[in-house]
Design an enzyme around this catalytic site. Structure first.
Site, PDB file in Angstrom:
ATOM      1  N   ILE A 134      56.491  53.706  69.605  1.00 31.03           N
ATOM      2  CA  ILE A 134      55.998  53.622  68.232  1.00 31.03           C
ATOM      3  C   ILE A 134      56.245  52.161  67.863  1.00 31.03           C
ATOM      4  O   ILE A 134      57.382  51.763  67.636  1.00 31.03           O
ATOM      5  CB  ILE A 134      56.719  54.597  67.283  1.00 31.03           C
ATOM      6  CG1 ILE A 134      56.452  56.044  67.707  1.00 31.03           C
ATOM      7  CG2 ILE A 134      56.263  54.363  65.840  1.00 31.03           C
ATOM      8  CD1 ILE A 134      57.147  57.095  66.846  1.00 31.03           C
ATOM      9  N   PRO A 135      55.195  51.345  67.866  1.00 32.38           N
ATOM     10  CA  PRO A 135      55.358  49.880  67.944  1.00 32.38           C
ATOM     11  C   PRO A 135      55.761  49.183  66.648  1.00 32.38           C
ATOM     12  O   PRO A 135      55.007  48.395  66.082  1.00 32.38           O
ATOM     13  CB  PRO A 135      53.977  49.433  68.418  1.00 32.38           C
ATOM     14  CG  PRO A 135      53.047  50.444  67.841  1.00 32.38           C
ATOM     15  CD  PRO A 135      53.797  51.748  67.898  1.00 32.38           C
ATOM     16  N   CYS A 136      56.987  49.400  66.225  1.00 27.52           N
ATOM     17  CA  CYS A 136      57.496  48.731  65.027  1.00 27.52           C
ATOM     18  C   CYS A 136      57.638  47.225  65.235  1.00 27.52           C
ATOM     19  O   CYS A 136      57.684  46.468  64.270  1.00 27.52           O
ATOM     20  CB  CYS A 136      58.815  49.348  64.584  1.00 27.52           C
ATOM     21  SG  CYS A 136      60.066  49.458  65.867  1.00 27.52           S
ATOM     22  N   HIS A 137      57.659  46.774  66.487  1.00 27.83           N
ATOM     23  CA  HIS A 137      57.750  45.336  66.762  1.00 27.83           C
ATOM     24  C   HIS A 137      56.477  44.596  66.359  1.00 27.83           C
ATOM     25  O   HIS A 137      56.483  43.379  66.245  1.00 27.83           O
ATOM     26  CB  HIS A 137      58.061  45.090  68.247  1.00 27.83           C
ATOM     27  CG  HIS A 137      57.033  45.646  69.187  1.00 27.83           C
ATOM     28  ND1 HIS A 137      57.032  46.970  69.571  1.00 27.83           N
ATOM     29  CD2 HIS A 137      55.974  45.066  69.803  1.00 27.83           C
ATOM     30  CE1 HIS A 137      56.022  47.180  70.401  1.00 27.83           C
ATOM     31  NE2 HIS A 137      55.359  46.038  70.555  1.00 27.83           N
TER      32      HIS A 137
END
Length: 179
Positions: A134-137
């Protein structure tokens, strides 16, 4: 019952956690909120299919491929607001970026509100229990600040570079609470 295993990655040791059928956690070693969404002890077990599939997904990701999030059975533990934010994160394309403000507008629309706090969104993004996947970056400040990654700014930079993000307009803040 929850299970965990580890995965050695180019950004360090990663802990993977599942409920037996679904992935519930992916945390870098030393990450803020590591395991915070799991209220019971996790049993070390390496041969659970969802964890094996996740390791193969991560192998492809770190090889510079773009594996689909939909290939994994995700079940992040969190309330309605956080789930809405995490669903939005899953829509950010590989190598793409979005701001906290943009997410706040999307959350407000989904919740039938006129506005939503970017800080509240930042809290939900920071508590994402399935980092990298889950690409919070891929979330940045409106001004291009690389703030707000629970796994550390240097890890965020490495992940964005791996995805081929143009880093020329982005910068590491010199001060702030999310360093």
């Amino acid at each position: 019952m929850y299970y965990k295993t580890t995965y050695t990655s180019p950004v360090g040791l990663i802990t993977l956690a599942c409920d037996g059928d679904n992935l519930v956690g992916v945390w870098n070693e030393g990450q803020k909120y590591h395991g915070a969404n799991i209220s019971e002890e996790m049993t070390v077990k390496d041969d659970i299919p969802v964890l094996e599939v996740t390791k193969k997904w991560l192998d492809r990701y770190f090889a510079g491929k773009n594996p689909a999030i939909s290939e994994l059975s995700l079940a992040p533990i969190g309330g309605e607001f956080r789930q809405i934010v995490w669903d939005i994160l899953c829509q950010i394309p590989y190598g793409g970026l979005i701001t906290y403000g943009d997410i706040a507008k999307m959350v407000a629309a989904k919740m039938n509100k006129t506005t939503m706090s970017s800080q509240a969104v930042g809290g939900a993004v920071g508590h994402n229990p399935i980092s990298i996947i889950i690409p919070c970056h891929r979330v940045v400040g409106t001004n291009g600040s690389l703030t707000g990654y629970a796994g550390g700014i240097s890890t965020k930079v490495k992940l964005l570079e791996l995805e081929g993000v143009d880093m020329s307009r982005l910068f590491v803040p010199t001060r702030g609470t999310a360093l």
